[in-house]
Design an enzyme around this catalytic site. Structure first.
Site, PDB file in Angstrom:
ATOM      1  CG  ASP A  80      44.375  43.606  26.195  1.00  0.00           C
ATOM      2  OD1 ASP A  80      45.194  44.339  26.239  1.00  0.00           O
ATOM      3  OD2 ASP A  80      43.182  43.477  27.329  1.00  0.00           O
ATOM      4  N   GLY A 209      43.892  50.150  31.931  1.00  0.00           N
ATOM      5  CA  GLY A 209      43.175  50.372  33.240  1.00  0.00           C
ATOM      6  C   GLY A 209      42.620  51.712  33.210  1.00  0.00           C
ATOM      7  CG  ASP A 253      37.238  44.318  29.892  1.00  0.00           C
ATOM      8  OD1 ASP A 253      36.123  44.344  29.640  1.00  0.00           O
ATOM      9  OD2 ASP A 253      37.903  43.315  30.121  1.00  0.00           O
TER      10      ASP A 253
HETATM   11  O1  G3H Z   1      43.328  43.674  31.079  1.00  0.00           O
HETATM   12  C1  G3H Z   1      42.314  43.045  31.448  1.00  0.00           C
HETATM   13  C2  G3H Z   1      41.162  43.066  30.681  1.00  0.00           C
HETATM   14  O2  G3H Z   1      40.290  43.727  31.428  1.00  0.00           O
HETATM   15  C3  G3H Z   1      40.588  41.841  30.191  1.00  0.00           C
HETATM   16  O3  G3H Z   1      40.122  40.992  31.220  1.00  0.00           O
HETATM   17  O4  G3H Z   1      41.398  38.835  30.953  1.00  0.00           O
HETATM   18  O5  G3H Z   1      39.180  39.079  32.269  1.00  0.00           O
HETATM   19  O6  G3H Z   1      39.240  39.311  29.668  1.00  0.00           O
HETATM   20  P1  G3H Z   1      39.805  39.499  30.932  1.00  0.00           P
HETATM   21  P1  13P Z   2      39.846  48.741  32.749  1.00  0.00           P
HETATM   22  O1  13P Z   2      39.616  47.635  33.627  1.00  0.00           O
HETATM   23  O2  13P Z   2      40.083  49.945  33.370  1.00  0.00           O
HETATM   24  O3  13P Z   2      38.568  48.886  31.781  1.00  0.00           O
HETATM   25  O4  13P Z   2      41.236  48.427  31.665  1.00  0.00           O
HETATM   26  C1  13P Z   2      40.886  47.443  30.579  1.00  0.00           C
HETATM   27  C2  13P Z   2      42.573  47.214  30.266  1.00  0.00           C
HETATM   28  O5  13P Z   2      43.627  47.716  30.349  1.00  0.00           O
HETATM   29  C3  13P Z   2      42.594  46.055  29.259  1.00  0.00           C
HETATM   30  O6  13P Z   2      43.583  45.647  28.841  1.00  0.00           O
HETATM   31 ZN    ZN Z   3      45.125  46.139  30.321  1.00  0.00          ZN
END
Ligand code: G3H
Ligand code: 13P
Ligand code: ZN
Length: 305
Positions: A80, A209, A253
């Site tokens: 990701d 998101g 997430d």
């Molecule tokens: O897009 C962001 C995801 O929620 C991942 O978050 O970079 O804190 O693991 P992180």
């Molecule tokens: P959220 O923060 O809305 O869960 O989005 C997660 C996301 O886009 C991870 O790539």
């Molecule tokens: Zn994302």
């Protein structure tokens, strides 16, 4: 079984459902998601961010996801928001079969260049590539039409980007943002923009998101001391509209984080004599599983495995 992201997402777009992509940082999150997928037979994308890789180590993550993919449920192993080529190469070396290259903060030509580089690394290995065009920003922060147009995905640019890069799926910006504070009021996504993009771009579209930030979980976490203020997410009706109009992968997430936190806080409050982490983590695991199952039902992926 490990399944190609391109294959499953193409099928999802054609049949108008979306495959949930859950961010995983540890064994508890992974097991909760897999248990949900097995219960209601949903394909699932297990994704790890660069931050998750820093936190847990890619070898631990890859090994766990490979175990998850040994069963009957179709699983995609996905990086990701790969921004640094070092993580892209690390993921490829560790058996990931899907990579996101996020050049969305770069000027158009630089985004194209880095995405093409990743496509060249990934495609010969049969690995799918997700790319992003447009900036994820809270829709309310973009007051004027001009500001909105500058930040959110431009449909003509999206089709040009897809052709220029040969990516397999396309993440777009239509008013969602990462984290728990997405909107101030009852703001909706720019579904009109999505419709224009989907008319021009045949690829599966990805919505980042997309967490809903459930009020009941927020209340539960706050009951045990969390301070979440104006946390607010995407409404279910907007998610349904997005799927109807071409979105085939939806990233979650924050909703898992919220479930984890609510369960953790409740356990620590209710079980002051318990020091066994397995017991303390149980409420979180149950809540995360329930959150994942609800998403699978909402996205229409339930029963598709
Ligand atoms: O897009 C962001 C995801 O929620 C991942 O978050 O970079 O804190 O693991 P992180
Ligand atoms: P959220 O923060 O809305 O869960 O989005 C997660 C996301 O886009 C991870 O790539
Ligand atoms: Zn994302």
């Amino acid at each position: 079984m490990l399944i190609s992201a391109k294959k499953i997402l193409t099928a999802a777009r054609a049949k108008r459902y979306a495959v949930p992509a859950f961010n995983v940082n540890n064994l508890e999150i992974l097991k909760a998601v897999m248990s949900a997928a097995e219960k209601i037979r949903s394909p699932v994308i297990i994704q790890t961010s660069e931050g998750a890789i820093e936190y847990a180590g890619i070898e631990y993550l890859a090994a766990m996801i490979r175990v998850a993919a040994k069963g009957k449920i179709p699983v995609v192993m996905h990086l990701d928001h790969g921004k640094d080529l070092r993580y892209v190469k690390l993921a490829l070396a560790n058996g990931y079969n899907s990579i996101m290259i996020d050049g969305s903060a770069l000027p158009y030509l630089k985004n194209v260049a880095i995405t093409k580089k990743v496509v060249a690394l990934a495609h010969p290995k049969g690995v799918s590539v997700e790319a992003e065009i447009g900036a994820l920003a809270g829709i309310e922060d973009l007051i004027s039409v001009k500001e909105k147009d500058a930040a959110l995905t431009n449909p003509e640019e999206a089709v040009r980007f897809a052709k220029d890069t040969k990516c397999d799926s396309l993440a777009i910006a239509i008013g969602t943002s990462h984290g728990a504070y997405k909107f101030k009021g009852k703001t909706h996504l720019d579904i009109g923009r999505l419709k224009k993009i989907a008319k021009l771009v045949a690829l599966p579209i990805v919505l980042h998101g997309a967490s809903g930030v459930r009020e009941d979980l927020k209340t539960m976490a706050e009951k045990y001391g969390a301070k979440l203020g104006e946390a607010r997410g995407v409404m279910d009706q907007d998610i349904k509209a997005a799927i109807k109009n071409g979105v085939a992968k939806i990233n979650i997430d924050t909703d898992l984080r919220l479930a984890f936190t609510a369960g953790m806080r409740e356990a620590l409050h209710d079980l002051p004599k318990v020091i066994d982490p397995r017991k303390l983590l149980e409420p979180s695991n149950i809540l995360m599983r329930e959150v994942a199952m609800r998403k699978m039902r909402l996205f229409g992926s339930a029963g598709k495995a």
